[in-house]
Design a protein around this motif. Structure first.
Motif, mmCIF file in Angstrom:
data_model
loop_
_atom_site.group_PDB
_atom_site.id
_atom_site.type_symbol
_atom_site.label_atom_id
_atom_site.label_comp_id
_atom_site.label_asym_id
_atom_site.label_seq_id
_atom_site.Cartn_x
_atom_site.Cartn_y
_atom_site.Cartn_z
ATOM 1 N N GLU A 44 52.025 -12.417 20.067
ATOM 2 C CA GLU A 44 53.395 -12.630 20.538
ATOM 3 C C GLU A 44 53.434 -13.433 21.836
ATOM 4 O OE1 GLU A 44 56.895 -12.697 19.414
ATOM 5 O OE2 GLU A 44 56.184 -10.786 18.613
ATOM 6 N N GLY A 45 52.492 -13.176 22.701
ATOM 7 C CA GLY A 45 52.516 -13.843 23.998
ATOM 8 C C GLY A 45 51.624 -15.060 24.096
ATOM 9 N N ASP A 46 51.138 -15.560 22.976
ATOM 10 C CA ASP A 46 50.198 -16.676 22.962
ATOM 11 C C ASP A 46 50.845 -17.866 22.260
ATOM 12 O OD1 ASP A 46 48.142 -18.465 22.708
ATOM 13 O OD2 ASP A 46 46.788 -17.111 21.634
ATOM 14 N N GLU A 47 51.123 -18.934 23.007
ATOM 15 C CA GLU A 47 51.788 -20.106 22.431
ATOM 16 C C GLU A 47 50.935 -20.823 21.400
ATOM 17 O OE1 GLU A 47 53.026 -22.654 25.560
ATOM 18 O OE2 GLU A 47 54.558 -21.272 26.339
ATOM 19 N N THR A 48 49.615 -20.571 21.402
ATOM 20 C CA THR A 48 48.731 -21.218 20.436
ATOM 21 C C THR A 48 48.447 -20.344 19.219
ATOM 22 O OG1 THR A 48 46.680 -20.393 21.432
ATOM 23 C CG2 THR A 48 47.617 -22.423 22.347
ATOM 24 N N SER A 49 49.029 -19.170 19.164
ATOM 25 C CA SER A 49 48.727 -18.225 18.086
ATOM 26 C C SER A 49 49.318 -18.690 16.759
ATOM 27 C CB SER A 49 49.258 -16.835 18.425
ATOM 28 O OG SER A 49 50.678 -16.827 18.373
ATOM 29 N N THR A 50 48.798 -18.120 15.682
ATOM 30 C CA THR A 50 49.344 -18.409 14.361
ATOM 31 C C THR A 50 50.782 -17.913 14.255
ATOM 32 O OG1 THR A 50 47.121 -18.250 13.428
ATOM 33 C CG2 THR A 50 48.958 -18.142 11.886
ATOM 34 N N LEU A 51 51.082 -16.768 14.852
ATOM 35 C CA LEU A 51 52.454 -16.254 14.837
ATOM 36 C C LEU A 51 53.402 -17.243 15.490
ATOM 37 C CD1 LEU A 51 54.504 -13.995 14.293
ATOM 38 C CD2 LEU A 51 53.842 -12.984 16.489
ATOM 39 N N SER A 52 52.995 -17.795 16.620
ATOM 40 C CA SER A 52 53.834 -18.781 17.298
ATOM 41 C C SER A 52 54.037 -20.009 16.417
ATOM 42 C CB SER A 52 53.193 -19.183 18.630
ATOM 43 O OG SER A 52 53.963 -20.177 19.276
ATOM 44 N N LEU A 53 52.975 -20.447 15.737
ATOM 45 C CA LEU A 53 53.095 -21.600 14.843
ATOM 46 C C LEU A 53 54.107 -21.322 13.746
ATOM 47 C CD1 LEU A 53 52.124 -24.357 13.725
ATOM 48 C CD2 LEU A 53 50.343 -23.084 12.491
ATOM 49 N N TYR A 54 54.020 -20.164 13.119
ATOM 50 C CA TYR A 54 54.944 -19.835 12.031
ATOM 51 C C TYR A 54 56.391 -19.803 12.527
ATOM 52 C CZ TYR A 54 51.820 -18.772 8.093
ATOM 53 O OH TYR A 54 50.944 -18.869 7.034
ATOM 54 N N LYS A 55 56.617 -19.218 13.679
ATOM 55 C CA LYS A 55 57.979 -19.180 14.211
ATOM 56 C C LYS A 55 58.516 -20.589 14.436
ATOM 57 C CE LYS A 55 57.817 -14.718 16.608
ATOM 58 N NZ LYS A 55 57.932 -14.043 17.927
ATOM 59 N N GLN A 56 57.674 -21.446 15.004
ATOM 60 C CA GLN A 56 58.097 -22.823 15.254
ATOM 61 C C GLN A 56 58.364 -23.574 13.951
ATOM 62 O OE1 GLN A 56 55.670 -24.939 18.326
ATOM 63 N NE2 GLN A 56 54.682 -22.951 18.580
ATOM 64 N N LEU A 57 57.479 -23.372 12.979
ATOM 65 C CA LEU A 57 57.655 -24.043 11.694
ATOM 66 C C LEU A 57 58.950 -23.622 11.006
ATOM 67 C CD1 LEU A 57 54.008 -23.800 10.312
ATOM 68 C CD2 LEU A 57 55.230 -25.926 10.837
ATOM 69 N N LYS A 69 66.156 -26.277 11.098
ATOM 70 C CA LYS A 69 66.848 -27.311 11.864
ATOM 71 C C LYS A 69 66.940 -28.616 11.088
ATOM 72 C CE LYS A 69 66.323 -30.147 16.034
ATOM 73 N NZ LYS A 69 65.471 -30.396 17.234
ATOM 74 N N HIS A 70 65.847 -28.995 10.429
ATOM 75 C CA HIS A 70 65.805 -30.276 9.726
ATOM 76 C C HIS A 70 66.258 -30.172 8.270
ATOM 77 C CE1 HIS A 70 63.817 -32.473 12.970
ATOM 78 N NE2 HIS A 70 63.024 -31.426 13.140
ATOM 79 N N GLY A 71 66.600 -28.978 7.809
ATOM 80 C CA GLY A 71 67.068 -28.810 6.437
ATOM 81 C C GLY A 71 66.021 -29.128 5.391
ATOM 82 N N PHE A 72 64.761 -28.807 5.701
ATOM 83 C CA PHE A 72 63.671 -29.180 4.807
ATOM 84 C C PHE A 72 63.665 -28.390 3.492
ATOM 85 C CE2 PHE A 72 60.522 -31.061 8.125
ATOM 86 C CZ PHE A 72 61.341 -32.176 8.229
ATOM 87 N N GLY A 73 64.425 -27.305 3.407
ATOM 88 C CA GLY A 73 64.448 -26.548 2.166
ATOM 89 C C GLY A 73 65.141 -27.276 1.024
ATOM 90 N N SER A 74 65.937 -28.269 1.335
ATOM 91 C CA SER A 74 66.635 -29.039 0.308
ATOM 92 C C SER A 74 66.310 -30.521 0.492
ATOM 93 C CB SER A 74 68.144 -28.797 0.399
ATOM 94 O OG SER A 74 68.626 -29.139 1.685
ATOM 95 N N GLY A 75 66.847 -31.334 -0.390
ATOM 96 C CA GLY A 75 66.611 -32.767 -0.276
ATOM 97 C C GLY A 75 65.347 -33.208 -0.993
ATOM 98 N N SER A 76 64.871 -34.373 -0.617
ATOM 99 C CA SER A 76 63.708 -34.968 -1.274
ATOM 100 C C SER A 76 62.751 -35.505 -0.212
ATOM 101 C CB SER A 76 64.158 -36.100 -2.212
ATOM 102 O OG SER A 76 64.844 -37.101 -1.476
ATOM 103 N N LEU A 77 61.626 -36.027 -0.676
ATOM 104 C CA LEU A 77 60.654 -36.603 0.251
ATOM 105 C C LEU A 77 60.277 -38.004 -0.195
ATOM 106 C CD1 LEU A 77 57.674 -36.517 -1.279
ATOM 107 C CD2 LEU A 77 57.751 -34.111 -0.606
ATOM 108 N N VAL A 78 59.703 -38.760 0.740
ATOM 109 C CA VAL A 78 59.194 -40.099 0.470
ATOM 110 C C VAL A 78 57.701 -40.081 0.772
ATOM 111 C CG1 VAL A 78 59.274 -42.534 1.113
ATOM 112 C CG2 VAL A 78 61.385 -41.185 1.081
ATOM 113 N N TRP A 79 56.902 -40.443 -0.221
ATOM 114 C CA TRP A 79 55.452 -40.428 -0.029
ATOM 115 C C TRP A 79 55.011 -41.563 0.883
ATOM 116 C CZ3 TRP A 79 52.660 -36.365 -1.262
ATOM 117 C CH2 TRP A 79 53.159 -35.488 -2.231
ATOM 118 N N GLU A 80 54.000 -41.278 1.699
ATOM 119 C CA GLU A 80 53.426 -42.283 2.594
ATOM 120 C C GLU A 80 51.909 -42.296 2.414
ATOM 121 O OE1 GLU A 80 56.594 -42.730 6.135
ATOM 122 O OE2 GLU A 80 55.123 -41.131 6.463
#
Length: 553
Positions: A467-480, A486-497
């Motif tokens: 919880e108190g570690d900004e580099t932890s896996t928990l912190s990563l999941y919360k940020q993701l 925020k970006h609405g990634f659950g819907s829409g489509s993607l463009v391959w690169e």
């Protein structure tokens, strides 16, 4: 009962883009202190899940059961097993989840019941050919005196798929089918009484306010007519994910059941959802389960089982989006669950590990923990940028590895016993969670009891430490999860690169996503501004086993 918002416009239903967190109740949180997690324990930890940022929870079985297969042997589909609490505890948990904006999906096991179910007990007392026996798959044996099983099918848990009973008069009698453990007799889904019973079970839980059902063994409820002999391909996935034309997996008649269930759920507001556990050979076949009048989701097991290889991963993502999109359904994305080796360990395995086999103390070439965690974090960073619904398994947000050193005397998975200790089974991904590093049982309860032993090194993965570690896996999941919303990634489509042969790369709007699955760093554009990264790096060259979200000027 409390219910969340009403029906959404077609194409925007909550389940199309939801992040759903799987709770394995006996291992999540234990309020009673008996060493087994329970419903009040779940209620006590709901704030942690709201803080994580998930949209819904899926509860593995908590219904009345002898627990021969961790609750997947149900004796009463309309009550809570005393191990986990009461119906009142369930109602309170449901209300508290809904109050936090978290939907609740419950596990339903329709392929088979416990042998302690009242129907099966009635069948044992009844005569061959009786209505009581017709609810299950009873057959006369082969051989001179019926001493041989009706066919050669092998149980998923090892051994034969048939068990002979003793008739009420004491004579050797008929045989009954059990795809799984001998204590889990299969229902006969050609029987209208069985179908009506499960309509009633659905309505019982829908009336209480549940938001949907995860359907166990959704591809196994109908068997090929005549029950022909069948020998699996050597080393094949025991749940049927790698073979065509298995007479007890993926039969056409199963689709009629889900069309019927779809109509039951449509009677209720709130976009109630069905999600199927269907292990099928191809994504094209898997997508047939989520046609508009059938299930709403089905697990993307081909994606889950893909090895850490850029070409293979890119191919399964493309195919998933194409096949599910062709039937108007969202793809689901999942990396771990209660039946497979945790992905923070599995992705570093160098040898094949078929579903359900597990790993343990004598497994050769055990995976490197650091490599597994790096790949696990990168895989999740990639997954949560994909359009569709994502499933998380409890503990993966802490980066928990598979518990590989469980002593033999503590193992409980039926697979371990039915294969004469040849396969370790699934205990390693089911060990109770660590919440507080310095507490007894790592805060799973306040008594120190635990139905499976927790590795001492799990203190480093405890939620309060991360919880108190900004580099932890928990912190990563919360940020993701926050950025995904925020970006609405659950819907829409993607463009391959194109980021090279050893990378998977695509763009979501103005956000570029790259995962490096190779052996050399991958160059990023000079004007890249990193939003999220699975591991720290300087922002110019993406290290191996790392994923990133970035924008450019």
């Amino acid at each position: 009962m409390a219910q969340l918002e009403q029906i959404a416009a077609p194409g925007s239903e909550w389940w199309r883009s939801a992040v759903i967190y799987q709770i394995y109740p006996r291992s999540f949180a234990d309020a009673s202190g008996d060493g087994i997690g329970d419903l009040p324990g779940i209620t006590s930890r709901l704030d942690a899940l709201k803080d994580l940022g998930v949209d819904a929870i899926w509860l593995s079985p908590f219904m009345t059961s002898p627990q021969r297969d961790a609750g997947y042997d149900v004796a009463d589909y309309r009550d809570v097993d005393p191990l986990f609490g009461t119906l009142a505890d369930f109602d309170e948990m449901l209300a508290q989840a809904h109050a936090r904006g978290i939907r609740v999906i419950v596990d339903l096991v329709p392929n088979h019941s416990s042998d302690q179910h009242v129907w099966f007990q009635e069948a044992l007392r009844a005569a061959p050919g009786s209505p009581e026996r017709a609810r299950y798959i009873f057959r006369d044996g082969r051989g001179t005196n019926g001493e041989l099983p009706p066919n050669n099918w092998e149980s998923v848990f090892g051994g034969g798929m048939w068990e002979r009973i003793t008739e009420p008069d004491g004579t050797p009698g008929q045989w009954y089918l059990h795809i799984f453990d001998v204590t889990q007799p299969d229902f006969d889904w050609t029987n209208e009484e069985v179908r009506e019973e499960f309509r009633s079970v659905l309505r019982f839980w829908l009336d209480r306010g549940v938001d949907g059902f995860r359907v166990d063994v959704a591809h196994g409820m109908v068997k090929e007519e005549g029950l022909p002999d069948y020998t699996p391909v050597a080393d094949a996935d025991s749940m049927g994910g790698g073979e065509e034309n298995v007479p007890y997996w993926g039969q056409v008649g199963v689709h009629d059941i889900y069309r019927d269930w779809h109509e039951v759920l449509a009677e209720y507001d709130g976009d109630r959802a069905l999600c199927g556990e269907a292990w099928l050979p191809t994504l094209k076949q898997t997508a047939l389960w989520v046609r508009p009048d059938e299930m709403h989701q089905t697990f993307n097991f081909p994606y889950l089982m893909t090895k850490w290889d850029a070409k293979a991963l890119g191919r399964v993502i493309r195919e998933s989006l194409e096949e599910f999109g062709a039937v108007g359904a969202p793809s689901t994305w999942v990396l771990s669950n209660h039946d497979v080796v945790r992905h923070s360990t599995r992705l570093a395995l160098t040898a094949d590990n078929p579903q359900g086999e597990g790993i343990g103390p004598n497994t050769p070439d055990k995976p490197d923990t650091a490599t597994g965690l790096a790949r696990g974090r990168a895989a999740t960073t990639l997954m949560l940028a994909l359009p569709g619904s994502a499933y998380l398994y409890q503990g993966e947000e802490l980066g928990l590895p598979e518990a590989m050193e469980i002593p033999d005397e503590f193992r409980q998975d039926p697979t371990w016993f039915r294969t004469d200790h040849e396969r370790y089974g699934r205990d390693g991904c089911r060990v109770p969670l660590p919440w507080e590093a310095d507490a007894v049982a790592f805060g799973f309860n306040d008594t120190g009891a635990s139905w499976l032993p927790q590795p001492a090194e799990w203190a480093d993965y405890a939620r309060d430490v991360e919880e108190g570690d900004e580099t932890s896996t928990l912190s990563l999941y919360k940020q993701l999860l926050a950025a995904r919303r925020k970006h609405g990634f659950g819907s829409g489509s993607l463009v391959w690169e194109d980021a090279g042969a050893d990378a998977v790369a695509f763009r979501r709007g103005d956000v570029h996503v790259v995962a490096n699955l190779g052996t050399k760093p991958v160059a990023l554009p000079a004007d890249a501004t990193v939003i999220l990264r699975s591991q720290p790096f300087d922002g110019t060259a993406l290290p191996v086993d790392t994923a990133v979200w970035y924008t450019t000027a």
